[in-house]
Design a protein around this motif. Structure first.
Motif, PDB file in Angstrom:
ATOM      1  N   ALA A 183       9.315   6.378 -18.506  1.00  0.00           N
ATOM      2  CA  ALA A 183       9.874   5.125 -17.981  1.00  0.00           C
ATOM      3  C   ALA A 183       8.934   3.943 -18.160  1.00  0.00           C
ATOM      4  CB  ALA A 183      10.214   5.289 -16.499  1.00  0.00           C
ATOM      5  N   GLY A 184       7.687   4.177 -18.521  1.00  0.00           N
ATOM      6  CA  GLY A 184       6.759   3.066 -18.663  1.00  0.00           C
ATOM      7  C   GLY A 184       5.374   3.442 -18.176  1.00  0.00           C
ATOM      8  N   CYS A 185       4.469   2.494 -18.135  1.00  0.00           N
ATOM      9  CA  CYS A 185       3.083   2.724 -17.733  1.00  0.00           C
ATOM     10  C   CYS A 185       2.941   2.551 -16.233  1.00  0.00           C
ATOM     11  CB  CYS A 185       2.158   1.755 -18.457  1.00  0.00           C
ATOM     12  SG  CYS A 185       0.416   1.959 -18.038  1.00  0.00           S
ATOM     13  N   ASP A 186       2.223   3.463 -15.590  1.00  0.00           N
ATOM     14  CA  ASP A 186       2.003   3.364 -14.152  1.00  0.00           C
ATOM     15  C   ASP A 186       0.998   2.270 -13.835  1.00  0.00           C
ATOM     16  OD1 ASP A 186       3.740   5.356 -13.591  1.00  0.00           O
ATOM     17  OD2 ASP A 186       2.236   6.920 -13.345  1.00  0.00           O
ATOM     18  N   ALA A 187       1.237   1.599 -12.705  1.00  0.00           N
ATOM     19  CA  ALA A 187       0.299   0.604 -12.176  1.00  0.00           C
ATOM     20  C   ALA A 187       0.037   0.944 -10.725  1.00  0.00           C
ATOM     21  CB  ALA A 187       0.863  -0.809 -12.302  1.00  0.00           C
ATOM     22  N   LEU A 188      -1.116   0.560 -10.249  1.00  0.00           N
ATOM     23  CA  LEU A 188      -1.484   0.809  -8.864  1.00  0.00           C
ATOM     24  C   LEU A 188      -1.226  -0.465  -8.069  1.00  0.00           C
ATOM     25  CD1 LEU A 188      -2.712   3.109  -7.156  1.00  0.00           C
ATOM     26  CD2 LEU A 188      -4.922   2.001  -7.445  1.00  0.00           C
ATOM     27  N   ASP A 189      -0.264  -0.411  -7.173  1.00  0.00           N
ATOM     28  CA  ASP A 189       0.101  -1.568  -6.349  1.00  0.00           C
ATOM     29  C   ASP A 189      -0.435  -1.376  -4.945  1.00  0.00           C
ATOM     30  OD1 ASP A 189       1.421  -2.305  -8.589  1.00  0.00           O
ATOM     31  OD2 ASP A 189       3.438  -2.258  -7.738  1.00  0.00           O
ATOM     32  N   GLU A 190      -1.113  -2.408  -4.435  1.00  0.00           N
ATOM     33  CA  GLU A 190      -1.641  -2.356  -3.067  1.00  0.00           C
ATOM     34  C   GLU A 190      -1.073  -3.531  -2.291  1.00  0.00           C
ATOM     35  OE1 GLU A 190      -5.704  -0.990  -2.215  1.00  0.00           O
ATOM     36  OE2 GLU A 190      -5.998  -2.935  -1.247  1.00  0.00           O
ATOM     37  N   PHE A 191      -0.421  -3.230  -1.181  1.00  0.00           N
ATOM     38  CA  PHE A 191       0.198  -4.233  -0.333  1.00  0.00           C
ATOM     39  C   PHE A 191      -0.542  -4.306   0.999  1.00  0.00           C
ATOM     40  CE2 PHE A 191       3.387  -2.411  -3.082  1.00  0.00           C
ATOM     41  CZ  PHE A 191       4.175  -3.465  -3.492  1.00  0.00           C
ATOM     42  N   VAL A 192      -0.603  -5.500   1.559  1.00  0.00           N
ATOM     43  CA  VAL A 192      -0.955  -5.682   2.973  1.00  0.00           C
ATOM     44  C   VAL A 192       0.307  -6.217   3.635  1.00  0.00           C
ATOM     45  CG1 VAL A 192      -2.419  -6.848   4.651  1.00  0.00           C
ATOM     46  CG2 VAL A 192      -3.369  -6.146   2.449  1.00  0.00           C
ATOM     47  N   ILE A 193       0.828  -5.451   4.585  1.00  0.00           N
ATOM     48  CA  ILE A 193       2.119  -5.790   5.168  1.00  0.00           C
ATOM     49  C   ILE A 193       2.005  -5.943   6.677  1.00  0.00           C
ATOM     50  CG2 ILE A 193       3.348  -4.540   3.357  1.00  0.00           C
ATOM     51  CD1 ILE A 193       3.941  -2.400   5.562  1.00  0.00           C
ATOM     52  N   GLU A 194       2.968  -6.655   7.205  1.00  0.00           N
ATOM     53  CA  GLU A 194       3.143  -6.799   8.649  1.00  0.00           C
ATOM     54  C   GLU A 194       4.400  -6.015   8.995  1.00  0.00           C
ATOM     55  OE1 GLU A 194       2.599 -10.649  11.544  1.00  0.00           O
ATOM     56  OE2 GLU A 194       4.178 -10.717  10.028  1.00  0.00           O
ATOM     57  N   ALA A 195       4.267  -5.001   9.865  1.00  0.00           N
ATOM     58  CA  ALA A 195       5.378  -4.097  10.149  1.00  0.00           C
ATOM     59  C   ALA A 195       5.615  -4.006  11.652  1.00  0.00           C
ATOM     60  CB  ALA A 195       5.084  -2.703   9.589  1.00  0.00           C
ATOM     61  N   PRO A 196       6.845  -3.698  12.069  1.00  0.00           N
ATOM     62  CA  PRO A 196       7.115  -3.502  13.498  1.00  0.00           C
ATOM     63  C   PRO A 196       6.257  -2.371  14.061  1.00  0.00           C
ATOM     64  CG  PRO A 196       9.171  -3.715  12.263  1.00  0.00           C
ATOM     65  CD  PRO A 196       8.070  -3.612  11.244  1.00  0.00           C
ATOM     66  N   CYS A 203       9.667  -5.221   7.429  1.00  0.00           N
ATOM     67  CA  CYS A 203       8.264  -5.483   7.088  1.00  0.00           C
ATOM     68  C   CYS A 203       8.152  -6.780   6.291  1.00  0.00           C
ATOM     69  CB  CYS A 203       7.685  -4.330   6.271  1.00  0.00           C
ATOM     70  SG  CYS A 203       7.765  -2.714   7.094  1.00  0.00           S
ATOM     71  N   ASN A 204       7.011  -7.431   6.435  1.00  0.00           N
ATOM     72  CA  ASN A 204       6.731  -8.674   5.733  1.00  0.00           C
ATOM     73  C   ASN A 204       5.507  -8.470   4.847  1.00  0.00           C
ATOM     74  OD1 ASN A 204       6.734 -11.380   4.951  1.00  0.00           O
ATOM     75  ND2 ASN A 204       5.455 -11.999   6.673  1.00  0.00           N
ATOM     76  N   ILE A 205       5.648  -8.715   3.550  1.00  0.00           N
ATOM     77  CA  ILE A 205       4.537  -8.559   2.606  1.00  0.00           C
ATOM     78  C   ILE A 205       3.633  -9.786   2.691  1.00  0.00           C
ATOM     79  CG2 ILE A 205       3.892  -8.272   0.192  1.00  0.00           C
ATOM     80  CD1 ILE A 205       6.590  -6.946  -0.280  1.00  0.00           C
ATOM     81  N   LEU A 206       2.371  -9.575   3.056  1.00  0.00           N
ATOM     82  CA  LEU A 206       1.413 -10.669   3.189  1.00  0.00           C
ATOM     83  C   LEU A 206       0.518 -10.823   1.967  1.00  0.00           C
ATOM     84  CD1 LEU A 206       0.318 -10.039   6.899  1.00  0.00           C
ATOM     85  CD2 LEU A 206       2.117 -11.554   6.062  1.00  0.00           C
ATOM     86  N   ALA A 207       0.263  -9.727   1.273  1.00  0.00           N
ATOM     87  CA  ALA A 207      -0.599  -9.788   0.086  1.00  0.00           C
ATOM     88  C   ALA A 207      -0.223  -8.650  -0.846  1.00  0.00           C
ATOM     89  CB  ALA A 207      -2.076  -9.691   0.469  1.00  0.00           C
ATOM     90  N   LEU A 208      -0.436  -8.868  -2.132  1.00  0.00           N
ATOM     91  CA  LEU A 208      -0.135  -7.858  -3.145  1.00  0.00           C
ATOM     92  C   LEU A 208      -1.182  -7.945  -4.251  1.00  0.00           C
ATOM     93  CD1 LEU A 208       1.552  -5.793  -4.735  1.00  0.00           C
ATOM     94  CD2 LEU A 208       2.974  -7.697  -5.542  1.00  0.00           C
ATOM     95  N   ALA A 260      11.689 -12.510  17.181  1.00  0.00           N
ATOM     96  CA  ALA A 260      10.625 -13.368  16.666  1.00  0.00           C
ATOM     97  C   ALA A 260       9.315 -13.152  17.403  1.00  0.00           C
ATOM     98  CB  ALA A 260      11.045 -14.831  16.757  1.00  0.00           C
ATOM     99  N   GLY A 261       9.390 -12.761  18.669  1.00  0.00           N
ATOM    100  CA  GLY A 261       8.174 -12.588  19.443  1.00  0.00           C
ATOM    101  C   GLY A 261       7.704 -11.145  19.531  1.00  0.00           C
ATOM    102  N   ASP A 262       8.337 -10.224  18.798  1.00  0.00           N
ATOM    103  CA  ASP A 262       7.955  -8.826  18.856  1.00  0.00           C
ATOM    104  C   ASP A 262       6.585  -8.627  18.223  1.00  0.00           C
ATOM    105  OD1 ASP A 262      10.382  -8.369  19.990  1.00  0.00           O
ATOM    106  OD2 ASP A 262      11.353  -7.682  18.145  1.00  0.00           O
ATOM    107  N   PRO A 263       5.743  -7.738  18.809  1.00  0.00           N
ATOM    108  CA  PRO A 263       4.423  -7.483  18.229  1.00  0.00           C
ATOM    109  C   PRO A 263       4.548  -6.766  16.893  1.00  0.00           C
ATOM    110  CG  PRO A 263       4.875  -5.962  20.031  1.00  0.00           C
ATOM    111  CD  PRO A 263       5.984  -6.959  20.035  1.00  0.00           C
ATOM    112  N   MET A 264       3.620  -7.068  15.982  1.00  0.00           N
ATOM    113  CA  MET A 264       3.635  -6.479  14.644  1.00  0.00           C
ATOM    114  C   MET A 264       2.306  -5.781  14.388  1.00  0.00           C
ATOM    115  SD  MET A 264       6.664  -7.460  13.485  1.00  0.00           S
ATOM    116  CE  MET A 264       6.708  -7.529  11.688  1.00  0.00           C
ATOM    117  N   ALA A 265       2.325  -4.858  13.439  1.00  0.00           N
ATOM    118  CA  ALA A 265       1.123  -4.120  13.053  1.00  0.00           C
ATOM    119  C   ALA A 265       0.802  -4.416  11.597  1.00  0.00           C
ATOM    120  CB  ALA A 265       1.326  -2.624  13.257  1.00  0.00           C
ATOM    121  N   LEU A 266      -0.491  -4.401  11.266  1.00  0.00           N
ATOM    122  CA  LEU A 266      -0.936  -4.625   9.889  1.00  0.00           C
ATOM    123  C   LEU A 266      -1.233  -3.282   9.229  1.00  0.00           C
ATOM    124  CD1 LEU A 266      -3.354  -7.703  10.005  1.00  0.00           C
ATOM    125  CD2 LEU A 266      -1.066  -7.593   9.002  1.00  0.00           C
ATOM    126  N   TRP A 267      -0.673  -3.078   8.032  1.00  0.00           N
ATOM    127  CA  TRP A 267      -0.897  -1.849   7.279  1.00  0.00           C
ATOM    128  C   TRP A 267      -1.310  -2.199   5.851  1.00  0.00           C
ATOM    129  CZ3 TRP A 267      -1.104   2.542   9.903  1.00  0.00           C
ATOM    130  CH2 TRP A 267      -0.377   2.667  11.087  1.00  0.00           C
TER     131      TRP A 267
END
Length: 275
Positions: free
Chosen positions: A125-138, A107-112, A75-82
């Motif tokens: 398979a379908g239409c492509d979409a551009l997905d952008e995530f802001v994540i918190e990662a080890p 990783c924890n998804i903070l925004a999408l 729980a106290g480990d430092p995380m990085a934002l990507w």
């Protein structure tokens, strides 16, 4: 707040009771011992014992307050934002698979944010979409490992760049706030544009000036502000999307409209061009 007051009153009542008890014991001992020689010695010893007990109790209370609270493992480990951007085939369950890949690596998804890719190509398979995530990662998670896991989960063209806390701001809300800013002060357009597109700086150029020919696709944007000047924005690490180009053009139009309206000669801004 009420719990704190209850604890304080209880403590004060306990201290008052201890004081009455000490006075009663002292009076009892003085009555029993009278003027015999051990009397004063016992009283002094009782007082010293009470003072020592209070000091020990105070020290133990400080030690208990300084003790760290237990936390779960990691729980106290430092995380990085990507900031992670990829094309994802629009198919039921695909986004859940991508989210599972993030979770499998801690990783924890903070925004999408999801936007069209800018092309009308339809895959089997379908239409492509551009997905952008802001994540918190080890911190010990490498971008190569993360990109490989996302590609296996169905992500295409994965791009990973460092993120900042301000990247968590909703782009639509941010665009409205910046539009109000440049409407009040059109000279702040370069500053607002840099904040909107998350680039370190924006340069002024004359329309028709050459730009970097070796730049990657959609990593350079030129926006005409007036017939004599244009804004040059570069972001080589992360290509601009059609949605970002539209927001940049709208922000420029807001500043241009405010400037020319004040002078009594309204003139719309030209759309942004990406290169």
């Amino acid at each position: 707040m009420s719990d704190t007051r209850k604890v304080t009153w209880r403590r004060e009542l306990a201290e008052l009771a201890a004081l009455f008890l000490a006075v009663g014991l002292a009076h009892l001992l003085a009555t029993l011992l009278g003027h015999e020689d051990p009397g004063p010695v016992v009283l002094v010893g009782l007082g010293v014992a009470l003072i020592a007990g209070a000091a020990i109790h105070k020290r133990l209370g400080r030690v208990r307050r300084r003790a760290p609270l237990p936390v779960g493992q990691g729980a106290g480990d430092p995380m990085a934002l990507w900031r992670v951007r990829m094309r994802v085939v629009e198919r039921p369950g695909r986004l859940a698979t991508v989210a599972g890949a993030f979770g499998g690596l801690g990783c924890n998804i903070l925004a999408l944010h999801i936007a069209p890719t800018g092309s009308s190509a339809i895959t089997p398979a379908g239409c492509d979409a551009l997905d952008e995530f802001v994540i918190e990662a080890p911190h010990d998670l490498s971008t190569a490992v993360l990109a490989k896991a996302l590609a296996e989960a169905g992500g295409h063209g994965v791009v990973i760049v460092p993120a900042q806390v301000k990247d968590l701001t909703d782009p639509g809300v941010q665009a409205l706030v910046l539009a109000q800013r440049v409407s009040a002060d059109p000279d702040r357009l370069p500053e607002a544009m840099a904040e909107l597109l998350r680039v370190p700086r924006v340069e002024w150029r004359r329309p028709g000036d050459t730009v970097d020919e070796g730049a990657g696709l959609n990593t350079t944007m030129v926006i005409s502000v007036n017939p004599d000047r244009a804004l040059l924005i570069r972001r080589p690490e992360l290509p601009f999307t059609p949605t970002e180009a539209a927001r940049a053009a709208a922000l420029t139009a807001a500043a241009t409209h405010a400037r020319y309206t004040a002078s009594g000669n309204p003139s719309p801004a030209r759309p942004a061009s990406r290169g």
